[in-house]
Motif scaffolding. Structure first.
Motif, PDB file in Angstrom:
ATOM      1  N   ILE A 141       0.853  -1.191   0.000  1.00 55.45           N
ATOM      2  CA  ILE A 141       0.000   0.000   0.000  1.00 55.45           C
ATOM      3  C   ILE A 141       0.882   1.231   0.000  1.00 55.45           C
ATOM      4  CG2 ILE A 141      -1.833   1.229   1.228  1.00 55.45           C
ATOM      5  CD1 ILE A 141      -2.512  -1.432   2.594  1.00 55.45           C
ATOM      6  N   ARG A 142       0.636   2.115  -0.952  1.00 52.62           N
ATOM      7  CA  ARG A 142       1.399   3.361  -1.044  1.00 52.62           C
ATOM      8  C   ARG A 142       0.726   4.414  -0.173  1.00 52.62           C
ATOM      9  NH1 ARG A 142       0.525   1.669  -6.142  1.00 52.62           N
ATOM     10  NH2 ARG A 142      -0.865   3.448  -6.603  1.00 52.62           N
ATOM     11  N   LEU A 150       6.169   4.278   1.783  1.00 54.37           N
ATOM     12  CA  LEU A 150       5.990   5.680   2.143  1.00 54.37           C
ATOM     13  C   LEU A 150       6.307   6.565   0.932  1.00 54.37           C
ATOM     14  CD1 LEU A 150       5.325   7.654   4.404  1.00 54.37           C
ATOM     15  CD2 LEU A 150       7.745   7.648   5.043  1.00 54.37           C
ATOM     16  N   GLU A 151       5.273   7.242   0.396  1.00 50.39           N
ATOM     17  CA  GLU A 151       5.416   8.067  -0.801  1.00 50.39           C
ATOM     18  C   GLU A 151       5.419   9.560  -0.494  1.00 50.39           C
ATOM     19  OE1 GLU A 151       5.891   7.069  -3.810  1.00 50.39           O
ATOM     20  OE2 GLU A 151       5.295   4.961  -3.906  1.00 50.39           O
ATOM     21  N   GLU A 157      -2.128   6.042  -2.085  1.00 46.43           N
ATOM     22  CA  GLU A 157      -3.428   5.370  -2.021  1.00 46.43           C
ATOM     23  C   GLU A 157      -4.154   5.663  -0.717  1.00 46.43           C
ATOM     24  OE1 GLU A 157      -3.252   1.182  -4.078  1.00 46.43           O
ATOM     25  OE2 GLU A 157      -1.428   1.467  -2.864  1.00 46.43           O
ATOM     26  N   VAL A 158      -3.389   5.763   0.364  1.00 46.93           N
ATOM     27  CA  VAL A 158      -3.975   6.027   1.685  1.00 46.93           C
ATOM     28  C   VAL A 158      -3.191   7.150   2.343  1.00 46.93           C
ATOM     29  CG1 VAL A 158      -4.548   5.085   3.963  1.00 46.93           C
ATOM     30  CG2 VAL A 158      -4.667   3.610   1.932  1.00 46.93           C
ATOM     31  N   LEU A 159      -3.905   8.148   2.825  1.00 50.91           N
ATOM     32  CA  LEU A 159      -3.296   9.253   3.551  1.00 50.91           C
ATOM     33  C   LEU A 159      -3.522   9.021   5.043  1.00 50.91           C
ATOM     34  CD1 LEU A 159      -1.805  11.960   3.132  1.00 50.91           C
ATOM     35  CD2 LEU A 159      -4.045  13.085   3.200  1.00 50.91           C
ATOM     36  N   VAL A 160      -2.433   8.918   5.805  1.00 48.27           N
ATOM     37  CA  VAL A 160      -2.511   8.644   7.237  1.00 48.27           C
ATOM     38  C   VAL A 160      -2.174   9.917   8.005  1.00 48.27           C
ATOM     39  CG1 VAL A 160      -1.712   7.200   9.137  1.00 48.27           C
ATOM     40  CG2 VAL A 160      -1.813   6.265   6.817  1.00 48.27           C
TER      41      VAL A 160
END
Length: 319
Positions: free
Chosen positions: A101-102, A126-127, A146-149
């Protein structure tokens, strides 16, 4: 016998205690559900006891399953049986996210933890990384994410609009918001923005699971209850202390024992209290944990008092 045959042949009816157990509910929860939501048109025995059919027990079990998945019982109670079954079936047909997962991270501490856990983060790439919400609000979205944390140890309501703005700016990217301390109203507001909201996980592997849940649109699984201190003084031991004499001129042992019984009772009540939503369940879990911690502090005081005054101690207590 916990079940009773009705006048119809081959028709079995279950009393409320047996029906609750078969459905995986506590009797207290079943009583609350019936009182608040009138879930089933049950028959009554000659003595006035509720009698549940096998079909009604199956429905209760289905409701319990859906509530455990995070659905609100108040909403489920209004649905027809066929819709409830479709909702349950959907949980098994949800496609899984596969591959690494990016992610993008907002929060300096979390980015450092991910960087320092290279061996445990094969599922995460980690992008993008920023330390402050304000920085991310000004950035152009990173197309690879893809997912912002978003990690905010103390998550206040004034962050909701900023996070909502970032989410809208980043478009279809799934958003996970992590916190250590946060008000229930703030959590509800963020979930209304389709953010997955959870406490800061203990390790990076848990973060990967949260990100995968956000990607597939799943609700968070029920959280296992956190460990509570073992009970050192049960009600029998406290009643024995209350009945014993003391060299003190005051009645501190009696008052402290009474407090412990009240706190212990509230701890048990919170564990069994019915929840209308995921936020309710979290609130009751927090109340149970707080009561357990308060009980442990009072029990330590009672142990010290009992030792000093020669009061009877429960056999399992070790000094």
């Amino acid at each position: 016998m916990e079940h009773q045959a009705s006048s119809e042949p081959q028709h079995v009816s279950y009393r409320s205690g047996a029906a609750a157990r078969l459905a995986g509910l506590s009797p207290e929860t079943l009583r609350v559900w019936e009182r608040r939501y009138n879930l089933s048109n049950t028959e009554r025995s000659e003595r006035g006891q509720r009698l549940y059919s096998a079909e009604q027990v199956r429905k209760l079990s289905l409701l319990k399953q859906l509530v455990d998945q995070g659905h609100a019982i108040g909403v489920l109670a209004l649905m027809p049986d066929a819709q409830l079954q479709e909702l349950a079936n959907a949980a098994y047909t949800q496609p899984d996210a596969v591959g690494p997962i990016r992610i993008g991270v907002i929060g300096s501490n979390l980015a450092k933890r991910i960087a320092g856990s290279a061996r445990d983060r094969a599922d995460l790439v980690l992008e993008y990384s920023r330390s402050q919400l304000e920085q991310a609000a000004q950035d152009a979205p990173n197309a690879s994410v893809e997912v912002l944390v978003i990690e905010q140890s103390e998550l206040h309501d004034n962050a909701v609009s900023l996070i909502a703005g970032i989410k809208n700016r980043w478009g279809a990217v799934a958003v996970v918001v992590l916190y250590r301390f946060c008000a229930s109203a703030t959590i509800r507001a963020l979930r209304a923005q389709d953010c997955l909201v959870a406490r800061v996980p203990a390790d990076v592997n848990e973060l990967a699971l949260l990100c995968r849940s956000a990607l597939t649109g799943e609700r968070l699984p029920p959280q296992p209850p956190s460990h509570l201190p073992d009970i050192r003084f049960d009600e029998s031991a406290l009643l024995t202390i209350m009945a014993s004499g003391s060299g003190l001129a005051c009645e501190c042992p009696k008052h402290l024992a009474d407090l412990l019984m009240m706190v212990g009772s509230f701890e048990r009540y919170s564990a069994q209290c019915a929840s209308r939503s995921a936020d309710d369940a979290q609130l009751h879990s927090d109340l149970q944990r707080a009561a357990g911690q308060a009980r442990a502090i009072l029990e330590a005081a009672m142990e010290k008092l009992a030792t000093a005054e020669g009061l009877p101690m429960p056999p399992t207590t070790r000094l």
